[in-house]
Design a protein around this motif. Structure first.
Motif, PDB file in Angstrom:
ATOM      1  N   LEU A 205       5.019  -8.935   2.324  1.00 53.17           N
ATOM      2  CA  LEU A 205       6.219  -7.845   2.392  1.00 53.17           C
ATOM      3  C   LEU A 205       6.470  -6.940   1.271  1.00 53.17           C
ATOM      4  N   GLU A 206       6.359  -7.304   0.197  1.00 51.82           N
ATOM      5  CA  GLU A 206       6.530  -6.586  -0.902  1.00 51.82           C
ATOM      6  C   GLU A 206       5.372  -5.600  -1.433  1.00 51.82           C
ATOM      7  N   TYR A 207       3.943  -6.028  -1.157  1.00 50.44           N
ATOM      8  CA  TYR A 207       3.039  -5.286  -1.142  1.00 50.44           C
ATOM      9  C   TYR A 207       2.871  -4.163  -0.235  1.00 50.44           C
ATOM     10  N   ALA A 208       3.300  -4.355   0.931  1.00 47.40           N
ATOM     11  CA  ALA A 208       3.420  -3.281   2.306  1.00 47.40           C
ATOM     12  C   ALA A 208       4.410  -2.389   2.031  1.00 47.40           C
ATOM     13  N   GLU A 209       5.520  -2.827   1.387  1.00 46.07           N
ATOM     14  CA  GLU A 209       6.589  -1.842   1.204  1.00 46.07           C
ATOM     15  C   GLU A 209       6.330  -0.670   0.169  1.00 46.07           C
ATOM     16  N   GLN A 212       3.508   1.583   1.700  1.00 42.04           N
ATOM     17  CA  GLN A 212       4.049   2.582   2.495  1.00 42.04           C
ATOM     18  C   GLN A 212       4.579   3.584   1.648  1.00 42.04           C
ATOM     19  N   ARG A 213       5.723   3.332   0.742  1.00 38.00           N
ATOM     20  CA  ARG A 213       5.984   4.598   0.058  1.00 38.00           C
ATOM     21  C   ARG A 213       5.200   5.097  -0.762  1.00 38.00           C
ATOM     22  N   ALA A 214       4.171   4.553  -1.418  1.00 36.05           N
ATOM     23  CA  ALA A 214       3.035   5.438  -2.208  1.00 36.05           C
ATOM     24  C   ALA A 214       2.197   6.304  -1.206  1.00 36.05           C
ATOM     25  N   GLU A 215       1.781   5.663   0.090  1.00 42.47           N
ATOM     26  CA  GLU A 215       1.145   6.819   1.151  1.00 42.47           C
ATOM     27  C   GLU A 215       1.852   7.859   1.485  1.00 42.47           C
ATOM     28  N   GLU A 258       8.624  13.450 -11.276  1.00 41.62           N
ATOM     29  CA  GLU A 258      10.073  12.847 -11.347  1.00 41.62           C
ATOM     30  C   GLU A 258      10.677  13.287  -9.940  1.00 41.62           C
ATOM     31  N   LYS A 259      10.657  14.197  -9.284  1.00 45.54           N
ATOM     32  CA  LYS A 259      11.143  14.752  -7.904  1.00 45.54           C
ATOM     33  C   LYS A 259      10.381  13.669  -6.941  1.00 45.54           C
ATOM     34  N   LYS A 260       9.343  13.345  -7.089  1.00 40.79           N
ATOM     35  CA  LYS A 260       8.530  12.612  -6.076  1.00 40.79           C
ATOM     36  C   LYS A 260       8.694  11.012  -6.348  1.00 40.79           C
ATOM     37  N   GLY A 276       4.347   4.714  -8.216  1.00 44.32           N
ATOM     38  CA  GLY A 276       3.488   5.475  -9.151  1.00 44.32           C
ATOM     39  C   GLY A 276       2.374   4.560  -9.884  1.00 44.32           C
ATOM     40  N   LYS A 277       2.822   3.172 -10.060  1.00 45.69           N
ATOM     41  CA  LYS A 277       2.107   2.272 -10.588  1.00 45.69           C
ATOM     42  C   LYS A 277       0.860   2.033  -9.469  1.00 45.69           C
ATOM     43  N   MET A 278       1.240   2.087  -8.370  1.00 43.84           N
ATOM     44  CA  MET A 278       0.281   1.616  -7.287  1.00 43.84           C
ATOM     45  C   MET A 278      -1.034   2.980  -7.141  1.00 43.84           C
ATOM     46  N   LEU A 279      -0.138   4.059  -7.225  1.00 47.55           N
ATOM     47  CA  LEU A 279      -1.121   5.175  -7.297  1.00 47.55           C
ATOM     48  C   LEU A 279      -1.861   5.214  -8.589  1.00 47.55           C
TER      49      LEU A 279
END
Length: 289
Positions: A205-209, A212-215, A258-260, A276-279
């Motif tokens: 759940l946490e990874y998917a959330e 999805q935000r990063a994608e 920062e806007k993103k 940001g960390k995931m990217l």
């Protein structure tokens, strides 16, 4: 209720143990041992030891017309499986989800090997016994000689596998993640299958959330270079030098990320948000493979 209350709010909910599936509005109380759903006319207590699954967003088909943002708690009673569907604002659903997993899983004994691998190299580490602690977006492993945390924004892979643990074949979770710029794999086992399944659910759940935000965020190559530089310790004062550009251009890049919502500025400097960390983790993973 004598134990500490972790969450207490008003929301709509539905219980399949009730005669009608139509949701009612009531009070939701979570303590260290139980979940209570109450109205002025009824009260249902769900011991946390009876919870075997937690999902977000999905509701039974007969309830789809009633709810929007939801968390569904599956629990056992009298030898049968039941469910409680709770609705709340999206932010509250996310917070309550973490509170619920934390109440059930934190303090659970865990057997962990860290790191089991560094890159593709198998290490000589052995399994050690410690305790779990759930935090938003991460899982901490404590009460071992070298405690560590797995930041789920840095995870690139996890899977259940069978491993020899202390002379017994046990199901472990192998999780590959970024640890201080290195790709490492940690392995851990939880004694109770119910808690292992719940831990797996929390990870997914946490990874998917976060994923999805990063994608949903598009970044330029220069913005990605800025994220990597900030991950490596760059701040607003030396970001231009790290990127090899002038101060004005660096300020524009910083404003864009920062806007993103990829960077959090603070008095202590710059830090990456979970997306940001995931990217950055994805970039490091590609470089290392």
């Amino acid at each position: 209720m004598s134990e500490k209350v972790i969450a207490d709010f008003v929301a709509r909910y539905s219980l399949d143990t009730q005669p009608s599936p139509e949701p009612v509005r009531g009070r939701i109380i979570l303590s260290q041992k139980r979940l209570v759903l109450a109205t002025s006319e009824s009260k249902t207590t769900i011991p946390l030891t009876s919870v075997f699954d937690i999902s977000v967003g999905h509701v039974p088909s007969e309830l789809e017309g009633f709810f929007q943002d939801t968390i569904t708690v599956a629990f056992e009673r009298d030898g049968a499986g039941h469910s409680a569907v709770i609705e709340a604002e999206n932010d509250n659903v996310g917070k309550f989800k973490v509170f619920l997993f934390k109440a059930i899983l934190s303090g659970t004994p865990v057997t962990v090997k860290h790191p089991a691998r560094v890159g593709g190299r198998v290490t000589g580490e052995t399994f050690e016994t410690g305790k779990l602690r759930i935090q938003p977006g991460k899982v901490e492993f404590l009460s071992i000689p070298e405690p560590f945390a797995v930041d789920l924004s840095g995870v690139s892979y996890f899977q259940k596998q069978d491993r020899d643990v202390g002379g017994q074949t046990r199901t472990v979770v192998a999780i590959r993640h970024n640890d201080n710029g290195q790709t490492v794999t940690s392995e851990f086992a939880v004694g109770a299958e119910r808690k292992l399944n719940l831990l797996g659910r929390y990870l997914r759940l946490e990874y998917a959330e976060i994923s999805q935000r990063a994608e949903r965020i598009d970044v330029t190559e220069q913005e990605m270079e800025a994220l990597v530089a900030i991950y490596s310790g760059a701040n607003s004062g030396n970001l231009a030098g790290a990127l090899g550009i002038d101060a004005g251009s660096a300020a524009m890049v910083l404003t864009e990320i920062e806007k993103k919502e990829l960077v959090d500025p603070s008095d202590d400097g710059l830090s990456l948000t979970a997306p940001g960390k995931m990217l950055v983790s994805d970039r490091i993973e590609k470089v290392n493979t």
